[in-house]
Design a protein around this motif. Structure first.
Motif, PDB file in Angstrom:
ATOM      1  N   VAL A 158     -29.471 -40.636  27.812  1.00 44.69           N
ATOM      2  CA  VAL A 158     -28.392 -40.632  26.816  1.00 44.69           C
ATOM      3  C   VAL A 158     -28.030 -39.185  26.506  1.00 44.69           C
ATOM      4  O   VAL A 158     -28.900 -38.381  26.161  1.00 44.69           O
ATOM      5  N   ILE A 159     -26.747 -38.848  26.636  1.00 47.07           N
ATOM      6  CA  ILE A 159     -26.261 -37.497  26.390  1.00 47.07           C
ATOM      7  C   ILE A 159     -25.475 -37.497  25.083  1.00 47.07           C
ATOM      8  O   ILE A 159     -24.511 -38.249  24.930  1.00 47.07           O
ATOM      9  N   PHE A 160     -25.896 -36.658  24.136  1.00 49.64           N
ATOM     10  CA  PHE A 160     -25.197 -36.522  22.860  1.00 49.64           C
ATOM     11  C   PHE A 160     -24.308 -35.273  22.906  1.00 49.64           C
ATOM     12  O   PHE A 160     -24.769 -34.184  23.260  1.00 49.64           O
ATOM     13  N   LEU A 184     -34.791 -44.004  20.945  1.00 46.67           N
ATOM     14  CA  LEU A 184     -36.094 -43.764  21.568  1.00 46.67           C
ATOM     15  C   LEU A 184     -37.087 -44.865  21.236  1.00 46.67           C
ATOM     16  O   LEU A 184     -37.983 -45.177  22.030  1.00 46.67           O
ATOM     17  N   ALA A 185     -36.951 -45.444  20.070  1.00 49.86           N
ATOM     18  CA  ALA A 185     -37.891 -46.476  19.640  1.00 49.86           C
ATOM     19  C   ALA A 185     -37.676 -47.809  20.354  1.00 49.86           C
ATOM     20  O   ALA A 185     -38.521 -48.713  20.247  1.00 49.86           O
ATOM     21  N   GLN A 186     -36.575 -47.944  21.100  1.00 50.47           N
ATOM     22  CA  GLN A 186     -36.266 -49.229  21.719  1.00 50.47           C
ATOM     23  C   GLN A 186     -37.038 -49.474  23.008  1.00 50.47           C
ATOM     24  O   GLN A 186     -37.376 -50.593  23.331  1.00 50.47           O
ATOM     25  N   ARG A 187     -37.294 -48.399  23.770  1.00 46.14           N
ATOM     26  CA  ARG A 187     -38.004 -48.563  25.048  1.00 46.14           C
ATOM     27  C   ARG A 187     -38.629 -47.231  25.429  1.00 46.14           C
ATOM     28  O   ARG A 187     -38.232 -46.177  24.937  1.00 46.14           O
ATOM     29  N   ASP A 188     -39.603 -47.290  26.302  1.00 47.08           N
ATOM     30  CA  ASP A 188     -40.324 -46.080  26.690  1.00 47.08           C
ATOM     31  C   ASP A 188     -39.562 -45.256  27.734  1.00 47.08           C
ATOM     32  O   ASP A 188     -39.591 -44.032  27.702  1.00 47.08           O
ATOM     33  N   TYR A 189     -38.915 -45.939  28.655  1.00 46.55           N
ATOM     34  CA  TYR A 189     -38.366 -45.241  29.811  1.00 46.55           C
ATOM     35  C   TYR A 189     -36.910 -44.818  29.555  1.00 46.55           C
ATOM     36  O   TYR A 189     -35.984 -45.271  30.217  1.00 46.55           O
ATOM     37  N   ASN A 190     -36.713 -43.995  28.553  1.00 37.17           N
ATOM     38  CA  ASN A 190     -35.379 -43.439  28.315  1.00 37.17           C
ATOM     39  C   ASN A 190     -35.512 -42.004  27.811  1.00 37.17           C
ATOM     40  O   ASN A 190     -36.573 -41.579  27.351  1.00 37.17           O
ATOM     41  N   THR A 191     -34.440 -41.252  27.895  1.00 34.64           N
ATOM     42  CA  THR A 191     -34.459 -39.831  27.565  1.00 34.64           C
ATOM     43  C   THR A 191     -33.226 -39.489  26.745  1.00 34.64           C
ATOM     44  O   THR A 191     -32.107 -39.885  27.098  1.00 34.64           O
ATOM     45  N   MET A 192     -33.428 -38.737  25.659  1.00 36.73           N
ATOM     46  CA  MET A 192     -32.324 -38.253  24.839  1.00 36.73           C
ATOM     47  C   MET A 192     -32.091 -36.771  25.140  1.00 36.73           C
ATOM     48  O   MET A 192     -33.023 -35.960  25.043  1.00 36.73           O
ATOM     49  N   LEU A 193     -30.881 -36.411  25.530  1.00 39.83           N
ATOM     50  CA  LEU A 193     -30.511 -35.021  25.780  1.00 39.83           C
ATOM     51  C   LEU A 193     -29.311 -34.650  24.924  1.00 39.83           C
ATOM     52  O   LEU A 193     -28.396 -35.469  24.741  1.00 39.83           O
TER      53      LEU A 193
END
Length: 448
Positions: A158-160, A184-193
Motif C-alpha cells: 500500500v502506497i500512501f 497492518l492489523a488486517q493481515r501479516d503479509y502486507n507492507t505500508m510505504l
C-alpha cells in the motif's frame, strides 16, 4: 545594474536522498546569492504603481520617471545592500559553517525542519528545481517506521501519497493511530510505504515520477503481488496521474495495481485556488493594489494545477499564462477499468444542519462533488459507483486523512469480510461526526 551572481557551482545534491542539515544551509546560501528576477520585478511594479497613483500619471510616464537619477540611485542602493549582506556576508557565513562542520552532510533534518521544508516546497518547489537548489525535495519512499525504504518487500503493498505542503509524516497524529496501523492489523503479509515528494512541481510531473518509482520498486521486488494507492488531497491527483502514465507507458506495475482510494482530492478543482485566481485577476483593476495582485501570483505550479484538478501534461504545457482569465481546459483522464476506485469526501456541514455556504466550501478546501468526482460534463465525471463513496460530515480537510472513522471505512473497503453481510450497507454510509460529537457532549453534561 550589476550582473546577477550565478549559482554556486561547487555544491549540488541531485540524488534520491532527503536533504541533510548541510543541504538546508547550502540551499539558503544559494537563495541569498541568487537574487530572483521576481524580487526585482516586484520592486519595479511597486514603484510604478506608487508613482502613477500618487502623481496621477500613466504607467509609461511613471517608468520614465523611474529611470531618473534619484530613483535609479535608490535601486542601485537596494541592490548593493542585498548583495553586500546576502551574497557577501550571510551566504559566506553559512558556507563557513559547512566547512567547519562537514558531518552536517550526514545529519538528517529535525522533524520541525522537515515539515517547514515541505511547506516551502509546496509554495516554491518548482522554483527550487529550476534553480537547482538543494532545498528541492526528491521523491522518496519511507517505510511504516519512518526510515527510507531499502529492504525487500512482497505481497500486498500500500502506497500512501500526501497532499500539498505536507509530508509522509502526516498520515497519523497523537490522537489517531492512522490508516496504516489499521491496515497492518488486517493481515501479516502486507507492507505500508509512504511517499514524500516536492508538491510544488506539476501534478503530472509528480505522476510520471511516481510511475517510474513504482516500476523500479517492482523490478527490485518481484515478490510484490499487488499495489494499492491511497492519496490525500493533491496526493489523490498524483495517484491518478501515475495510473494514467503507467497505462500510457506500458509499465508493469500498472497491471499489479488493484485499488485506488482518494481522500478529499479535488478531482475537479479546489474552490480556494479558483478564488485566489479570481482575486488575483480582479485586484489589478484597482489603484494601489496591483502589488497585492503580484504577491498573490507567487505560488507554485503544483498549486496552480489544483485550480481544476489537472493530472496530464497537455492540461498545461501549451498554456503560458499565469495572470489573466483561463477556463477549464483539461483533457479527460478516465480511471483504469481494472482499478477499484473509492472516494472519500469531508464537509463542514452537519447532516441535520445544511447551508449553501458550507456546501460550497466543503471541507474548507474541496467541495463534496469535487472530492466524489462528480461533474456535469460526462467526459470528466469519474463514474465511481455510489457504493464506493463515503461522505464524512463535520470533518475538515486537515484531519480527514487520519481520522479513525475514515480509517475504519477504508479498512472495510480493502479487506471486506464476507461473514459480515451488513458491511454492504456501510459502503454507502455517511458519518455525521459533528452531530454525533455534539450529542455526546450534551449527554455527558446531562449526566454531570
Amino acid at each position: 545594474m550589476p550582473s546577477l551572481t550565478p549559482l554556486h557551482e561547487t555544491y549540488c545534491r541531485w540524488d534520491d536522498t532527503p536533504p541533510s542539515q548541510a543541504d538546508l544551509l547550502e540551499g539558503f546560501a544559494q537563495l541569498l546569492t541568487t537574487p530572483t528576477q521576481n524580487l526585482y520585478g516586484l520592486m519595479h511594479d511597486i514603484q510604478t504603481e506608487l508613482l502613477s497613483s500618487l502623481l496621477a500619471i500613466d504607467e509609461q510616464r511613471a517608468q520614465r520617471l523611474q529611470r531618473s537619477c534619484i530613483i535609479h540611485q535608490f535601486n542601485h542602493l537596494v541592490y548593493d545592500l542585498l548583495k553586500k549582506y546576502g551574497s557577501r556576508f550571510l551566504a559566506p557565513c553559512l558556507r563557513h559553517i559547512l566547512q567547519h562542520y562537514p558531518h552536517m552532510r550526514d545529519k538528517a533534518l529535525s522533524p520541525i525542519a522537515q515539515e517547514a521544508l515541505s511547506i516551502l516546497n509546496g509554495i516554491a518547489g518548482d522554483y527550487f528545481l529550476l534553480q537547482q537548489n538543494p532545498l528541492a525535495l526528491p521523491m522518496v519512499l519511507y517505510d511504516h517506521y519512518g526510515a527510507i525504504q531499502k529492504g525487500d518487500v512482497g505481497g500486498r503493498v500500500v502506497i500512501f501519497v500526501h497532499g500539498l505542503c505536507m509530508s509522509h509524516r502526516y498520515w497519523s497524529n497523537h490522537g489517531y493511530e492512522g490508516i496504516g496501523e489499521r491496515l497492518l492489523a488486517q493481515r501479516d503479509y502486507n507492507t505500508m510505504l509512504y511517499l514524500n515528494y516536492n508538491t510544488g512541481r506539476r501534478i503530472s510531473a509528480n505522476g510520471r515520477s511516481l510511475s517510474n518509482l513504482l516500476e523500479d520498486l517492482i523490478e527490485r521486488n518481484p515478490r510484490i503481488q499487488s499495489i494499492d494507492l491511497i492519496g490525500h488531497s493533491m496526493g489523490g491527483l498524483v495517484c491518478r496521474s501515475a495510473l494514467f502514465y503507467g497505462k500510457q507507458d506500458l509499465k508493469h506495475w500498472f497491471h499489479r495495481s488493484q485499488n485506488l482510494i482518494c481522500i478529499g482530492s479535488p478531482h475537479h478543482g479546489a474552490a480556494l485556488e479558483r478564488f485566489g485566481f479570481r482575486l488575483q485577476e480582479r485586484l489589478g483593476r484597482f489603484p494601489l493594489v496591483k502589488i497585492a495582485r503580484h504577491v498573490v501570483n507567487f505560488r507554485s505550479n503544483g498549486i496552480l494545477d489544483l485550480r481544476y484538478g489537472s493530472v496530464r501534461d497537455d492540461d498545461w504545457e501549451h498554456l503560458s499564462i499565469r495572470i489573466g482569465s483561463m477556463d477549464d481546459s483539461r483533457k479527460p483522464a478516465p480511471l483504469p477499468a481494472h482499478i477499484n476506485t473509492f472516494l472519500v469526501a469531508g464537509t463542514m456541514e452537519f447532516k441535520k444542519i445544511k447551508t449553501k455556504t458550507l456546501s460550497i466550501i466543503g471541507d474548507y478546501l474541496v467541495s463534496v462533488k469535487s472530492a466524489l468526482g462528480e461533474h456535469p460534463n460526462p467526459r470528466f465525471n469519474l463514474n465511481v459507483p455510489d457504493a464506493h463513496k463515503a461522505v464524512f460530515y463535520g470533518l475538515n480537510h486537515f484531519e480527514i486523512q487520519y481520522h479513525s472513522s475514515v480509517a475504519e471505512q477504508i479498512t472495510r473497503w480493502l479487506y471486506p469480510n464476507p461473514e459480515l453481510p451488513e458491511q454492504n450497507f456501510l459502503h454507502r454510509h455517511v458519518v455525521d461526526l459533528g452531530i454525533y460529537e455534539l450529542e455526546s457532549l450534551l449527554e455527558m453534561q446531562g449526566e454531570d
